[in-house]
Scaffold this motif. Structure first.
Motif, mmCIF file in Angstrom:
data_model
loop_
_atom_site.group_PDB
_atom_site.id
_atom_site.type_symbol
_atom_site.label_atom_id
_atom_site.label_comp_id
_atom_site.label_asym_id
_atom_site.label_seq_id
_atom_site.Cartn_x
_atom_site.Cartn_y
_atom_site.Cartn_z
ATOM 1 N N SER A 274 0.849 -1.044 0.153
ATOM 2 C CA SER A 274 -0.003 0.078 0.035
ATOM 3 C C SER A 274 1.017 1.280 0.008
ATOM 4 N N ARG A 275 0.341 2.230 -0.256
ATOM 5 C CA ARG A 275 0.965 3.728 -0.187
ATOM 6 C C ARG A 275 1.345 3.826 1.133
ATOM 7 N N ILE A 276 2.520 4.589 1.276
ATOM 8 C CA ILE A 276 2.689 4.892 2.678
ATOM 9 C C ILE A 276 3.427 6.411 2.740
ATOM 10 N N LYS A 277 3.227 7.084 4.090
ATOM 11 C CA LYS A 277 3.560 8.295 4.143
ATOM 12 C C LYS A 277 4.789 8.511 5.097
ATOM 13 N N TYR A 278 5.124 7.787 6.071
ATOM 14 C CA TYR A 278 5.753 8.029 7.437
ATOM 15 C C TYR A 278 6.905 6.631 7.091
ATOM 16 N N ARG A 279 7.996 7.117 7.776
ATOM 17 C CA ARG A 279 9.148 6.339 7.830
ATOM 18 C C ARG A 279 8.573 4.831 8.803
ATOM 19 N N GLU A 280 7.872 4.969 9.849
ATOM 20 C CA GLU A 280 7.577 3.870 10.742
ATOM 21 C C GLU A 280 6.824 2.800 9.762
ATOM 22 N N GLU A 281 5.952 3.529 8.905
ATOM 23 C CA GLU A 281 5.067 2.800 8.028
ATOM 24 C C GLU A 281 5.842 2.037 7.024
ATOM 25 N N ALA A 282 6.920 2.675 6.694
ATOM 26 C CA ALA A 282 7.894 2.127 5.532
ATOM 27 C C ALA A 282 8.721 0.812 6.310
#
Length: 709
Positions: A274-282
């Motif tokens: 999915s699309r991610i926005k933040y470092r922790e999500e990545a």
């Protein structure tokens, strides 16, 4: 210009819709007043007047459905209404003595004569000889959209009856007065079974079951949820090559394994990215992908080399995650891309047979469902002594302006369908199953039905056909919130206005009765949509001349077939022919349809609209809230002009015209406003609104997102 009102003449059309059911088993209804042939001028009909017959006095009288006012003499336009204007303050002034009073009928004839004397606008190129549309009297006038459509109270509750009189469009996102310039060779009626609520109810139930089968197969065999919108795109892709009998479910396709469904499931293995926005999500996404890859390769029968490669890369990734605590979002995404390239081919080889089994299973279940639906349909026709095959009339080889598709098989009696109003929403119910549509769009369907339908002069089958239409599109694109809205999206109103003004566009190649701007369009279903003006599926439509807009659903196989169809039409026609195509500018990887059009000898000009700087109208515009009517595009949109030489001469995309079209796109539909609506004071969208658009349209974006951005 040939006449396009292929229904009964306006003077013979009763604007009051009678009982909702036409079956012989329906309940007895109260006696209805005898209505004469309506020879009233348009102005009086729009004001609610109709001519009736008094059995007691044995003479005609005039009755107003809005005010319940009765007159023995023909009412005069401008005469004051005794209820809404008892003092006559808004009445027209009385004529002075000796003045000549022009009757409404004389005025109507004079206006018609003047309009016929106006020279045609546009390029003065020699036009092909075009005959009147078959089945339409040559002297019959084309009705313009009336201001107030009136619906008979189809079993409405007492509190709803007063609201029924107010069922008129307050915001208009269409222009049904624009006549077509699309010319075709005359064609006969289609050998297609007519729609019926009982059949469409069965079809909808089976499609919902098929969706559930698909979900269970993806979960049980691959441990993933079905890719978003993949089932919808599967039906679109299958119908490109399907030669089966059902209008929606595929039953005769080659190959059996759908390339679209196979590709989208494989893209989500081992997990959906999915699309991610933040470092922790990545970081979490990279960890989840590595875990899923290890679990997949250990649970399947893979070669020793594949196991070795996948396990080594997964362990290396875990080691890097434990060691590097200062990595950025970009570092995590680069590492994820490296892991996908190293492990992806091995995991695809392991999952290939299982995914093909899912695609094959869904297709064969669909074939069984089609058999059940057709058996039900034929049994229904047999009960009403309607033959399955009807001899088609001989068709003359001549050119005519395009007209709605007709069905050769007569429609069986329709069951009772109920309707009730909830604020601005009309709820149409059959056998406990309810579909909803806004009152504005129900009014639009009534206009389209009145223009196009030729077998229901009393409008007794209107509601059952509306129910079939709404149910068909509901099950085609799913019942979840916002599901399928991107596949049904359309251009903003002000863009259509500019296309018509600059390039003579009067026809949509991919639309529906719900989202069309013109009353002439192609749509997915001939059986349900033909009564509302559809010319049938685009790939089965063969125009000789005209200017067209094409905004297809974003399905790669459908877009590729569209390009093949358009190039064939442009190659074979010597008359002016133009297609303005709107498709996403997918470059990574590039879509075949876009590449083919850019390299086509018929490509004259190309524009690119940046992502999030232009809008589409929602595919659920017939039911959504006003503030949800438009959404930002999450990808670039390519506009390509495909024209033959006469079409290029007549509708040339000059730099000035292209600049005006680009400028039009800079205006937001949210502030542009629809006809009859008020314009908000704000002239733009805030950053917060743009972020909201980005989040909302992620659900509508294409499944081509094989990697996070």
């Amino acid at each position: 210009m040939a006449n396009e009102n292929h229904g009964s003449p306006r003077e013979e059309t009763t604007l009051m819709i009678h009982s909702p059911g036409t079956s012989s088993q329906s309940q007895p209804t109260s006696p209805k007043p005898v209505r004469l042939v309506q020879d009233l001028p348009d102005e009086l009909v729009q004001a609610g007047w109709e001519k009736c017959w008094s059995k007691r006095e044995n003479r005609p009288y005039y009755f107003n459905r809005f005010t319940n006012q009765s007159l023995w003499e023909m009412p005069v336009l401008g005469q004051h209404d005794v209820i809404s204007d008892p003092l006559g303050l808004n009445a027209a002034p009385a004529p002075t003595e000796g003045a000549v009073v022009e009757s409404p009928i004389d005025s109507k004839q004079r206006k018609r004569k003047l309009s016929e004397e106006v020279p045609p606008s546009g390029n003065s190129l020699k036009k092909p000889r075009v005959d009147n549309v078959p089945g339409t009297p040559s002297g019959q006038a084309i009705p313009s959209s009336p201001v107030t459509p009136i619906f008979k109270n189809w079993g409405l509750s007492p509190e709803d009856k007063q609201q029924a009189a107010l069922l008129r469009p307050t915001e208009v996102y269409w222009d049904l007065d624009i006549q077509t310039n699309a010319v075709i060779k005359q064609r006969g009626p289609l050998d297609v079974l007519p729609p019926h609520p009982e059949v469409d109810l069965l079809r909808s139930q089976l499609i919902l079951k098929l969706r559930q089968h698909y979900r269970e197969l993806c979960q049980q065999r691959e441990g993933i949820e079905p890719p978003r919108e993949s089932f919808n795109r599967w039906m679109l892709e299958r119908k490109v090559t399907d030669k089966g009998t059902d209008p929606l479910l595929p039953s005769n396709c080659q190959p059996v394994v759908s390339p679209s469904m196979f590709r989208e499931i494989m893209n989500d293995i081992p997990i959906r990215l999915s699309r991610i926005k933040y470092r922790e999500e990545a970081k979490k996404l990279l960890f989840r992908y590595a875990e899923a890859a290890k679990r997949l390769i250990e649970s399947r029968s893979a070669s020793p080399d594949s196991r070795k490669v996948v396990k080594w890369n997964v362990e290396d990734t875990f080691s890097w995650l434990r060691r590097d605590h200062l990595a950025t979002k970009e570092d995590y995404m680069d590492r994820l891309e490296h892991l996908r390239k190293q492990c992806g081919p091995h995991m695809n080889a392991v999952a290939k047979d299982s995914v093909e089994g899912i695609c094959s299973k869904i297709y064969h279940i669909s074939c069984e469902y089609v058999k059940r639906i057709r058996e039900k349909h034929l049994a229904l026709l047999k009960e009403n002594n309607i033959p399955e095959e009807v001899e088609t009339p001989e068709i003359q080889d001549r050119l005519v302006y395009c007209y709605p598709v007709r069905l050769s098989i007569p429609s069986p009696p329709m069951p009772r369908v109920e309707i009730h109003l909830e604020n601005n929403t009309a709820c149409v119910r059959y056998n406990g199953e309810m579909v909803k549509v806004s009152r504005n769009y129900l009014s639009k369907l009534w206009y389209l039905y009145r223009y196009s339908c030729i077998d229901d002069s009393g409008f007794e089958k209107f509601l059952p056909r509306v129910w079939c239409l709404l149910r068909r599109y509901q099950v085609m694109f799913g019942v979840a919130l916002y599901e399928g809205t991107g596949l049904q999206g359309s251009l903003p109103v002000h863009v259509f206005e500019t296309l018509h003004k600059l390039f003579g566009v009067s026809f949509e190649c991919f639309a529906s009765p719900l989202n069309c701007y013109f009353k002439q369009y192609c749509s997915a279903f001939s059986d349900t949509d033909g009564y509302f003006g559809s010319r049938g599926p685009c790939l089965d439509f063969y125009p000789v001349s005209g200017s067209f807009e094409a905004n297809p659903p974003f399905c790669e196989e459908l877009m590729d077939a569209m390009v093949t169809h358009f190039e064939t039409l442009l190659e074979n026609s010597k008359e002016p022919l133009s297609f303005i195509v709107f498709i996403p500018e997918w470059r990574d990887p590039p879509t075949p349809a876009l590449i083919r059009m850019e390299q086509s000898k018929f490509m004259r000009q190309q524009l690119v609209l940046p992502a999030f700087d232009h809008e589409y109208r929602s595919g659920s515009q017939h039911i959504c809230k006003k503030e949800e009517m438009y959404y930002k595009a999450v990808h670039n949109t390519a506009i390509l002009f495909l024209q033959n030489d006469p079409g290029f001469t007549k509708w040339q995309p000059t730099p000035e015209r292209l600049q005006e079209l680009t400028t039009t796109y800079k205006h937001s539909g949210r502030t542009h406003g629809a006809s009859g609506s008020t314009t908000p004071s704000s002239s733009g969208t805030t950053d917060k609104e743009k972020d909201k658009d980005r989040e909302a349209t992620q659900e509508e974006s294409s499944s081509r997102e094989v990697a996070p951005v």
